[in-house]
Design an enzyme around this catalytic site. Sequence first.
Site, PDB file in Angstrom:
ATOM      1  N   ARG A 147       0.885  -1.187   0.101  1.00 54.09           N
ATOM      2  CA  ARG A 147       0.033   0.054   0.058  1.00 54.09           C
ATOM      3  C   ARG A 147       1.111   1.305  -0.115  1.00 54.09           C
ATOM      4  NH1 ARG A 147      -2.214  -2.858   3.983  1.00 54.09           N
ATOM      5  NH2 ARG A 147      -4.292  -3.946   3.623  1.00 54.09           N
ATOM      6  N   ILE A 148       1.861   1.498   0.951  1.00 52.15           N
ATOM      7  CA  ILE A 148       2.467   2.421   1.026  1.00 52.15           C
ATOM      8  C   ILE A 148       3.552   2.636  -0.205  1.00 52.15           C
ATOM      9  CG2 ILE A 148       4.328   3.946   2.418  1.00 52.15           C
ATOM     10  CD1 ILE A 148       2.977   2.208   4.897  1.00 52.15           C
ATOM     11  N   GLU A 197      16.321   1.848  17.204  1.00 52.52           N
ATOM     12  CA  GLU A 197      15.516   2.960  17.491  1.00 52.52           C
ATOM     13  C   GLU A 197      15.174   3.060  19.105  1.00 52.52           C
ATOM     14  OE1 GLU A 197      12.812   3.516  14.268  1.00 52.52           O
ATOM     15  OE2 GLU A 197      11.071   4.175  15.657  1.00 52.52           O
ATOM     16  N   ARG A 199       9.004  -9.578  -2.993  1.00 51.30           N
ATOM     17  CA  ARG A 199       9.259 -11.007  -3.033  1.00 51.30           C
ATOM     18  C   ARG A 199       8.376 -11.713  -4.126  1.00 51.30           C
ATOM     19  NH1 ARG A 199       8.888 -13.915   2.725  1.00 51.30           N
ATOM     20  NH2 ARG A 199       7.144 -12.554   2.729  1.00 51.30           N
ATOM     21  N   HIS A 251      10.879   9.021  13.512  1.00 53.46           N
ATOM     22  CA  HIS A 251       9.697   8.224  12.896  1.00 53.46           C
ATOM     23  C   HIS A 251       8.397   8.751  13.048  1.00 53.46           C
ATOM     24  CE1 HIS A 251       8.571   3.377  13.346  1.00 53.46           C
ATOM     25  NE2 HIS A 251       8.013   4.073  12.415  1.00 53.46           N
ATOM     26  N   GLY A 308       6.425   9.016  10.089  1.00 54.02           N
ATOM     27  CA  GLY A 308       5.774   8.710   8.710  1.00 54.02           C
ATOM     28  C   GLY A 308       4.329   8.873   9.042  1.00 54.02           C
TER      29      GLY A 308
HETATM   30  C1  DGY Z   1       3.563   1.918  11.330  1.00 51.15           C
HETATM   31  O1  DGY Z   1       2.273   1.989  11.563  1.00 51.15           O
HETATM   32  O2  DGY Z   1       3.918   0.776  11.238  1.00 51.15           O
HETATM   33  C2  DGY Z   1       4.400   2.958  11.549  1.00 51.15           C
HETATM   34  O3  DGY Z   1       5.638   2.531  11.349  1.00 51.15           O
HETATM   35  C3  DGY Z   1       4.201   3.820  12.619  1.00 51.15           C
HETATM   36  O4  DGY Z   1       2.866   4.424  12.504  1.00 51.15           O
END
Ligand code: DGY
Length: 321
Positions: free
Chosen positions: A157-158, A268, A178, A286, A288
């Site tokens: 998706r991302i 992290e 993959r 982090h 995102g």
């Molecule tokens: C996730 O959802 O996996 C992100 O890294 C944090 O929102």
Amino acid sequence: MAHIVATRPLIEGGLSGLRDTHTVTICDPPSGSARSVDELIALTEGADVLLSILADPVKAELFEARPQLRLVAQYAVGVDNIDLTAAETHDVAVTHTPGVLTDATADFTWALLLAAARHVPAADAYVREGRFERWEPALLLGMELSGKTLGIVGLGRIGAAVARRALGFGMTVVYHNRTRANPTRERQTTAQYVGREELLATSDVVSLHCPHNADSHHLIDADALAAMKPSALLVNTARGPVVDEAALVAALADGEIAGAGLDVFEDEPALHPGLREHDRVVLAPHLGSATTRARMRMAQMCTDSIQAVLEGHDSVPHRLV
Ligand code: DGY
């Protein structure tokens, strides 16, 4: 009335739908690094539901120590902090929050990509420090993206949302998975499937969007970095351990790649010594999914899955196990 334990406060109002009917305990964030398994066990005494975040080590010992636990609702899409096999063995459901953070994370990937390509942090510092005395023809020259190739590792998706944004920048998109993506996704993104070696050798920007697991651990290692163009950028908004950070620091120092945009780190929140020194690396904590909309929707998804489990529904939304 069930007992729900959230390992830290979510966004304001995020769990309001649960408080009328259940006991909700919101724990204070730990100071310093992430919680240990023992701390999680202590926090979940008497809990039916654990609302976890990506830094919580939800391991077999927790399931063994807390047999009354019915659900782990993860406030994230990635679940590499959760032992899914142990959850299944102990008959504990696990849910996550796919979809609602896709656009936020894709946007932030582009923020890092552009910041690294055009030296935005260095430019900001330059102005703030009072060094901007006149326009200079050769000041902070960056990479122009039009006509360049974006290599997406993981066209989920991302990854697909990042690829779609690349079309607006006039980039060619290649990807490696993959298993090859379905034809609709390939058509919508115009992304061409290539082998990992070809992706590394031909991409001007390599952007990581695969989950972290045994197969993807250190997928970007010294050999992979050496295979990239010396002018290329690496962007990671997936999970830190997909990149061998020591190898990345060495590759940057040796000029094997030109720069990086990193939202996630191998250990992290610790930063590999050496990353801080590189002015060709853009760093973020982090972020995102860090938009109000995404974080509220993530909380709503957790609420929905918690209610479904506690009300005994047959189908629990966003259930992995
Ligand atoms: C996730 O959802 O996996 C992100 O890294 C944090 O929102």
